[in-house]
Design a protein around this motif. Structure first.
Motif, mmCIF file in Angstrom:
data_model
loop_
_atom_site.group_PDB
_atom_site.id
_atom_site.type_symbol
_atom_site.label_atom_id
_atom_site.label_comp_id
_atom_site.label_asym_id
_atom_site.label_seq_id
_atom_site.Cartn_x
_atom_site.Cartn_y
_atom_site.Cartn_z
ATOM 1 N N ILE A 61 4.717 -2.241 7.665
ATOM 2 C CA ILE A 61 4.438 -2.132 9.104
ATOM 3 C C ILE A 61 3.545 -0.917 9.377
ATOM 4 O O ILE A 61 2.607 -0.983 10.191
ATOM 5 N N LEU A 62 3.822 0.185 8.700
ATOM 6 C CA LEU A 62 2.987 1.382 8.868
ATOM 7 C C LEU A 62 1.555 1.124 8.419
ATOM 8 O O LEU A 62 0.601 1.540 9.082
ATOM 9 N N ASN B 68 -0.208 -0.647 11.061
ATOM 10 C CA ASN B 68 -0.470 0.180 12.233
ATOM 11 C C ASN B 68 -1.494 1.271 11.984
ATOM 12 O O ASN B 68 -2.020 1.860 12.939
ATOM 13 N N ALA C 105 9.443 -2.502 3.435
ATOM 14 C CA ALA C 105 9.176 -3.364 4.595
ATOM 15 C C ALA C 105 8.619 -2.536 5.752
ATOM 16 O O ALA C 105 7.644 -2.931 6.416
ATOM 17 N N ASN C 106 9.209 -1.385 5.998
ATOM 18 C CA ASN C 106 8.697 -0.503 7.052
ATOM 19 C C ASN C 106 7.348 0.087 6.657
ATOM 20 O O ASN C 106 6.473 0.281 7.510
ATOM 21 N N ASP C 107 7.166 0.362 5.363
ATOM 22 C CA ASP C 107 5.873 0.862 4.901
ATOM 23 C C ASP C 107 4.776 -0.164 5.173
ATOM 24 O O ASP C 107 3.645 0.194 5.522
ATOM 25 N N ILE D 20 12.725 0.008 2.050
ATOM 26 C CA ILE D 20 11.892 0.895 2.878
ATOM 27 C C ILE D 20 10.459 0.371 2.862
ATOM 28 O O ILE D 20 9.683 0.594 3.795
ATOM 29 N N TYR E 222 -1.084 -4.182 3.204
ATOM 30 C CA TYR E 222 0.018 -4.602 4.091
ATOM 31 C C TYR E 222 0.521 -5.989 3.704
ATOM 32 O O TYR E 222 1.733 -6.214 3.550
#
Length: 449
Positions: free
Chosen positions: A230-231, A234, A226-228, A224, A195
């Motif tokens: 975050i995933l 999480n 950036a969202n990865d 994309i 991350y």
């Protein structure tokens, strides 16, 4: 040869950590022997047409040869995937077994193999997470993203959890559940590392990471990523909830990961505003600033977090180990100073990369030391050329480092740091904790890569 081949296929050695008949050299020999048999039988049939009785023999040979031919693809697959022949036993049980318990070494090959297999299990669970209704396309994206970013490094942080827990158990064998939980926590740290790196590469506009393109530079990924990132972050509480929710230290684990993430993100912020692109100001590069960046950006998650996870698994209260935290943070700082020194003076063939701290205007330990020692002319040169990618400028900076005898300055720093760390470690009341800390220190002392 035929007897050994039958033993190999019978799986009588499945109780061992590694079936001797499942190794590549043996499989290659068995494959060659099978091909030779097919050739011999085919030649025999071709040259014995008038042999009596003809048909019973030919029917038997034809059937036997067909069986061998059908065995070839399977045997070749086993050669290409030698670990797949370990049977349906759970991945934890692939570690060494003695007296019904799992023996865990110091990060050796068997533990690393088990660790990697537990990654596959954790990934599979995340891809089937009932909190989100995955489409096939989404599942394929996450699968690829995880494999690209999570398991590609040396895995030292993750493996340190199970190594530390083993030392805290003071020689007692670990059972299957302990190995799995230790490895799962180790993978949570590797997920956290992934991350950080995915987002760090975007912020630094980097090109490569771990010998491959940064994730955001992969075609059709872009921002994309950036969202990865975050995933990836999480996924950690999803793993912890699934496997640790019933543990008495579950809340402490959540708090620990949240705290360390905050500290690391704060350290990243310090690094970014200190080395702000377009504002090259060496006056900001002081030893207190350097120590603060390193402490928060690297030391907490790389050194303290693995040991803290092991302590929680062992039933300890982290509030009782503040001194241990401070020692590990100091060790993390020492580790980063080594990294900075090797970036400049290390052998690229040994460290696996060509250092670019000078060109990248990094707040390196070397430039901080140089700024404290430079005379007027040297200071003027550093202010003019530090951060330029011109090889001549880089060479001049390194020349100043040598003139200031920074190699010996580092050697003295390394010696005194080691002595101070050993003294602090041996002051700890627990011999098991001493063992954990010394294990960390001996892995990095006088390292060359």
């Amino acid at each position: 040869m035929r007897m050994a081949m039958r033993v190999s296929r019978a799986g009588w050695f499945s109780f061992l950590v590694s079936n001797p008949f499942n190794a590549r050299p043996w499989l290659a020999l068995e494959l060659a022997a099978l091909v030779v048999q097919v050739v011999i039988i085919t030649v025999t049939m071709a040259t014995s047409r008038k042999e009596n009785p003809v048909w019973p023999l030919r029917i038997w040979l034809t059937g036997y040869n067909l069986r061998n031919l059908l065995s070839l693809p399977l045997l070749y697959w086993r050669y290409r995937h030698p670990t797949a022949g370990l049977g349906q036993e759970c991945c934890i049980c692939l570690a060494k077994r003695r007296n019904g318990a799992v023996e865990v070494g110091g990060g050796g090959g068997d533990l690393k193999a088990t660790f990697r297999q537990i990654y596959d299990r954790l990934k599979s669970q995340l891809l089937q997470d009932d909190a989100f209704d995955y489409t096939d396309e989404a599942r394929q994206w996450i699968d690829r993203m995880l494999d690209y970013n999570v398991p590609g490094g040396k895995l030292n942080r993750g493996l340190s959890v199970i190594d530390s827990y083993k030392l805290l158990k003071e020689g007692n064998q670990l059972n299957d559940e302990e190995v799995f939980l230790g490895c799962a926590l180790g993978w949570c740290i590797e997920w956290l590392q992934a991350y950080f790196l995915v987002l760090d590469d975007i912020m630094d506009n980097s090109h490569t990471r771990r010998g491959q393109l940064c994730w955001f530079r992969v075609p059709k990924v872009g921002l994309i990523a950036a969202n990865d990132g975050i995933l990836l972050r999480n996924h950690i509480p999803r793993i912890l909830k699934r496997h640790f929710k019933e543990k008495p230290y579950y809340v402490d684990l959540l708090d620990l990961f949240n705290e360390v993430e905050f500290q690391t993100a704060s350290g990243q912020m310090l690094d970014l505003i200190t080395t702000h692109e377009g504002e090259k100001d060496l006056s900001k590069y002081t030893l207190p600033v350097y120590n603060r960046i390193v402490q928060y950006k690297t030391a907490y998650y790389s050194f303290y977090l693995p040991v803290a996870c092991a302590l929680l698994m062992a039933g300890e209260n982290l509030d009782n180990f503040v001194d241990v935290k401070n020692i590990l943070v100091e060790m993390g700082t020492y580790f980063q100073v080594q990294d900075d020194f090797l970036d400049c003076f290390g052998d690229p063939e040994v460290i696996g990369k060509i250092g670019t701290d000078i060109e990248d205007f990094k707040c390196s330990w070397l430039v901080v030391q140089a700024l404290e020692r430079a005379n007027e002319n040297q200071m003027k040169t550093l202010l003019e050329i530090y951060g330029k990618s011109d090889p001549i400028c880089v060479a001049k900076v390194k020349s100043i480092y040598r003139d200031l005898d920074l190699q010996n300055v580092f050697a003295e720093y390394e010696r005194t740091s080691y002595e101070q760390l050993i003294s602090s470690i041996e002051a700890q009341p627990s011999k098991a904790v001493q063992g954990v800390l010394k294990s960390f220190l001996h892995k990095i002392y006088k390292r060359e890569k």
